[in-house]
Design a protein around this motif. Structure first.
Motif, short mmCIF file in Angstrom:
data_model
loop_
_atom_site.label_atom_id
_atom_site.label_comp_id
_atom_site.label_asym_id
_atom_site.label_seq_id
_atom_site.Cartn_x
_atom_site.Cartn_y
_atom_site.Cartn_z
N ASN A 1 0.82 -1.21 0.00
CA ASN A 1 0.00 0.00 0.00
C ASN A 1 0.86 1.26 0.00
O ASN A 1 0.55 2.25 -0.68
CB ASN A 1 -0.93 0.00 1.22
N LEU A 2 1.95 1.23 0.74
CA LEU A 2 2.87 2.36 0.78
C LEU A 2 3.50 2.58 -0.59
O LEU A 2 3.61 3.72 -1.07
CB LEU A 2 3.95 2.13 1.82
N ALA A 3 3.91 1.51 -1.24
CA ALA A 3 4.51 1.63 -2.57
C ALA A 3 3.51 2.16 -3.59
O ALA A 3 3.86 2.96 -4.46
CB ALA A 3 5.05 0.27 -3.02
N LEU A 4 2.25 1.74 -3.47
CA LEU A 4 1.21 2.25 -4.38
C LEU A 4 1.00 3.75 -4.18
O LEU A 4 0.86 4.50 -5.14
CB LEU A 4 -0.10 1.50 -4.14
N ALA A 5 0.97 4.18 -2.90
CA ALA A 5 0.81 5.61 -2.62
C ALA A 5 1.99 6.41 -3.14
O ALA A 5 1.82 7.48 -3.75
CB ALA A 5 0.65 5.82 -1.11
N THR B 1 1.80 9.15 3.95
CA THR B 1 2.06 9.46 5.35
C THR B 1 1.26 8.56 6.28
O THR B 1 1.79 8.07 7.28
CB THR B 1 1.71 10.94 5.64
N PHE B 2 0.00 8.31 5.95
CA PHE B 2 -0.83 7.44 6.78
C PHE B 2 -0.33 5.99 6.73
O PHE B 2 -0.43 5.27 7.72
CB PHE B 2 -2.28 7.51 6.32
N CYS B 3 0.19 5.57 5.57
CA CYS B 3 0.76 4.23 5.49
C CYS B 3 1.95 4.08 6.44
O CYS B 3 2.09 3.06 7.12
CB CYS B 3 1.20 3.93 4.06
N LEU B 4 2.80 5.09 6.46
CA LEU B 4 3.94 5.07 7.38
C LEU B 4 3.45 4.98 8.83
O LEU B 4 4.03 4.27 9.65
CB LEU B 4 4.79 6.32 7.19
#
Length: 346
Positions: A45-49, A91-94
């Motif tokens: 999900n972080l990579a997608l964002a 940021t939310f993924c982090l």
């Protein structure tokens, strides 16, 4: 060299590095883990964002080089919405990943029922929904401003009040609030590992502290270094209007590009620091010589070479010492090590 040329070159480099890095992360997670682990779902999900954020560079770069927006009003809204959404989603993924690390290390048993792929998928979806709701004002009020021929936000009357409110609440929700949560999570992780390491012995203490401290410093410092100047400048500009000139324009360009550098750095932070992901990358790119299981005497030389090409054998993880089961303290250390190194590719 003209500033527009430098701008174009920098944008191209950041775009290529960020796009390739995050694409490789997405491919490795899907190819080798089948999206079965909680950690890998958050990484995906972080990579997608980050990839969505990086994809906005061609639009931003074109606007910077030409000094006007050539894509029309509809793409202006699409770009502004996607750009803002990806910022918040990243940021939310982090933040979610930091909370997950805290639960895995500090409360490994009690959090087991929550740390499941199904739950991770729900949280990933919530990240995007919340991000979209936060940036709805951007979607509504962004358009091509005729007087400047630029893609920007025009707030309703009073214009200044709308701008101030938007900057403050996006700064708090998009940076300062998540930063507090991230720092708190890793602080509690360090305290937990330090306490467990004291009971497990000095050697284990040094090893676990070194791993966790390095991870904490890299994650927090890179995140802060890339985003703090940008948000600080926006807040300062509310109190003291920064004059528009070539020098300030160059500085602001640097601050903006730093935020994109963070998206380029995330694959390094969350992937290359994991030995298992390093090996997965090497398998995809065939960058290292495989560790052969046996010599060619076990099968024909040509057959062995063809079957063993780009197929390294990962060394087994041994969780016992001298044939004995690990103690409770050692189990805590293994949990820390597994969480920091993430999951092995299947």
């Amino acid at each position: 060299m003209p500033f527009s040329v430098v701008t174009a070159v920098v944008y191209i480099i950041v775009f290529i590095v960020g796009l390739l890095g995050n694409t490789l992360v997405i491919y490795v997670v899907i190819r080798y883990t089948k999206m079965k682990t909680v950690t890998n779902l958050y990484i995906l999900n972080l990579a997608l964002a980050d990839e969505l954020y990086i994809l906005g560079i061609p639009f931003l770069g074109t606007n910077s080089v030409l000094s006007y927006w050539p894509y029309g009003n509809f793409l202006c809204k699409v770009y502004m919405t996607a750009d803002a959404m990806s910022q918040f989603a990243s940021t939310f993924c982090l933040t979610v990943m930091s909370i997950d690390r805290y639960l895995a290390v500090v409360h490994p048993v009690r959090s087991a029922k929550w740390r499941k792929p199904q739950v991770a998928k729900i949280f990933n979806g919530v990240v995007w929904v919340v991000s979209f709701l936060i940036v709805l004002p951007v979607t509504i009020y962004s358009h091509v401003q005729e007087e400047f021929n630029a893609c920007n936000i025009t707030w309703p009357e009073p214009h200044d009040l709308g701008s101030i409110v938007f900057i403050l609440y996006t700064s708090i929700l998009g940076f300062f609030g998540p930063l507090v949560i991230i720092c708190l999570c890793y602080l509690l992780i360090v305290i937990k590992v330090r306490s467990a390491s004291v009971r497990a012995g000095r050697t284990k203490r040094r090893k676990s502290e070194r791993k966790v401290t390095r991870m904490v410093v890299i994650i927090v410092l890179v995140f802060v270094l890339c985003w703090l100047p940008f948000f600080t400048t926006n807040i300062v500009n509310l109190v003291h209007i920064i004059p528009e000139n070539n020098t300030n324009a160059a500085v602001y360009f640097f601050l903006v590009i730093l935020t994109y550098v963070n998206s380029c750095a995330n694959p390094v932070l969350y992937v290359f620091l994991s030995e298992n992901f390093k090996q997965s990358f090497q398998k995809v790119l065939c960058l290292h010589k495989p560790n052969y299981v046996s010599s060619s005497s076990q099968m024909g030389g040509s057959e062995a070479a063809s079957k063993e090409k780009c197929m390294p054998v990962l060394p087994p993880r041994n969780h016992t010492q001298n044939g004995k089961m690990p103690s409770i303290q050692e189990t805590v250390q293994m949990e820390v090590s597994d969480d920091l190194e993430l999951q092995k590719p299947s």
